[in-house]
Design an enzyme around this catalytic site. Structure first.
Site, PDB file in Angstrom:
ATOM      1  N   ASP A   1      54.718   5.302   9.749  1.00 47.43           N
ATOM      2  CA  ASP A   1      55.143   3.935   9.434  1.00 47.43           C
ATOM      3  C   ASP A   1      55.208   3.049  10.686  1.00 47.43           C
ATOM      4  O   ASP A   1      56.215   2.359  10.924  1.00 47.43           O
ATOM      5  CB  ASP A   1      56.519   3.933   8.769  1.00 47.43           C
ATOM      6  CG  ASP A   1      56.639   4.931   7.631  1.00 47.43           C
ATOM      7  OD1 ASP A   1      55.634   5.147   6.930  1.00 47.43           O
ATOM      8  OD2 ASP A   1      57.733   5.496   7.442  1.00 47.43           O
TER       9      ASP A   1
ATOM     10  N   GLU B   1      53.661   0.098  -1.586  1.00 47.45           N
ATOM     11  CA  GLU B   1      54.687  -0.126  -0.570  1.00 47.45           C
ATOM     12  C   GLU B   1      54.064  -0.732   0.684  1.00 47.45           C
ATOM     13  O   GLU B   1      52.884  -1.068   0.726  1.00 47.45           O
ATOM     14  CB  GLU B   1      55.370   1.197  -0.219  1.00 47.45           C
ATOM     15  CG  GLU B   1      54.422   2.259   0.316  1.00 47.45           C
ATOM     16  CD  GLU B   1      55.056   3.633   0.389  1.00 47.45           C
ATOM     17  OE1 GLU B   1      56.173   3.813  -0.144  1.00 47.45           O
ATOM     18  OE2 GLU B   1      54.422   4.539   0.967  1.00 47.45           O
TER      19      GLU B   1
END
Length: 287
Positions: A18, A177
């Site tokens: 991420d 997402e």
């Protein structure tokens, strides 16, 4: 990165996912999820810096949910950061909520400024995770977030609050997402990850818009797996512009090579290129 070098850059070694890649005062900074934990149950965030996207310095733990955050102690995920007037605002996930911490240095240490989530779990449909910020030319900073549903809201001038009535859902088809927005030549590029991060088919798609809140025109995928090279699960990215140039880089995670999976991921960085018409060219991930 020096002119003429290979467009693939080198991210910090180890299990990091991420990644949020940005620039402060001409230095690249990378803020990832510390990976390698069952159920993604890590508690600590690190910061890394580089002047060339090749050699990185680990500045250690900048925020630890256990001692530093009173309202959460697990699932430290997917941070993002912005700066204003010498203060650095670090938006982070903790126990499926979004918090915000501040520091006077991009290497921290950061302190939880609210003592509660900025976006609490259950306050909107979908998971309250994966924050990203974008500051427009007029100085307005927008917060994007959401798993299952994508949202955007202009932050108040204090950068630690917003008007709930201004929250807008902007979920595109195929969205899962990791929303992220940049602006180039007057066009806003809204990007997101599709499928589950545990899937080899985790990938990045994008749309364009005339404003940071839409309406968005989808354009398809820009990053996906490369089976021949054993590169799988490419997603949850960020994009940065090299200072003073029209060179752009995309940071993302993939299954660690070799043998990685959805909780053992590594960060990679590649060049991001645009066509003459302003569309994003597909990224060919490199080893």
């Amino acid at each position: 990165m020096a002119e003429g070098t290979d467009p693939a850059a080198v991210a910090p070694a180890g299990l990091n996912a991420d990644p949020n890649l940005t620039v402060f005062d001409g230095v690249y900074w990378l803020y990832p999820t510390t990976d390698g934990f069952a159920g993604w149950c890590g508690t600590q965030f690190h910061a890394f810096s580089s002047t060339d996207l090749v050699n990185w310095t680990d500045h250690g733990v900048i925020l630890d949910l256990g001692p530093d955050v009173s309202w959460a102690d697990s699932r430290a995920w997917a941070p993002t950061i912005t700066a204003h007037d010498g203060t650095y605002y670090f938006y982070f996930c903790a126990d499926a909520s979004i918090g915000v911490a501040v520091a006077d240095n991009p290497a921290g240490p950061f302190r939880d400024v609210l003592g509660k989530p900025l976006v609490a779990a259950g306050s909107f449909a979908g998971q309250a995770i994966d924050p990203a910020t974008f500051t427009d030319d007029d100085g307005t900073t927008y917060l994007y977030w959401g798993q299952g549903h994508a949202y955007v809201v202009p932050l108040n001038a204090d950068l630690v609050s917003f008007d709930r009535a201004k929250v807008k859902e902007i979920t595109p088809a195929g969205y899962n997402e990791a929303p992220f927005v940049v602006k180039r030549n007057g066009t806003y590029y809204f990007m997101w990850s599709q499928n589950d991060t545990r899937s080899a088919d985790y990938q990045v798609a994008y749309a364009t818009a005339p404003t940071p809140t839409g309406p968005f025109t989808p354009h398809g995928l820009i990053l996906s797996k490369d089976l021949e090279r054993g590169i799988l699960g490419t997603g949850h990215h960020s994009v940065v512009q090299a200072p003073g140039t029209d060179e752009w880089y995309i940071a993302y995670h993939r299954f660690a090579v070799p043998g990685g999976d959805g909780t053992h991921r590594e960060t990679a960085i590649d060049r991001l290129r645009f066509t003459a018409g302003g569309l994003i060219e597909p990224v060919h991930p490199k080893l």
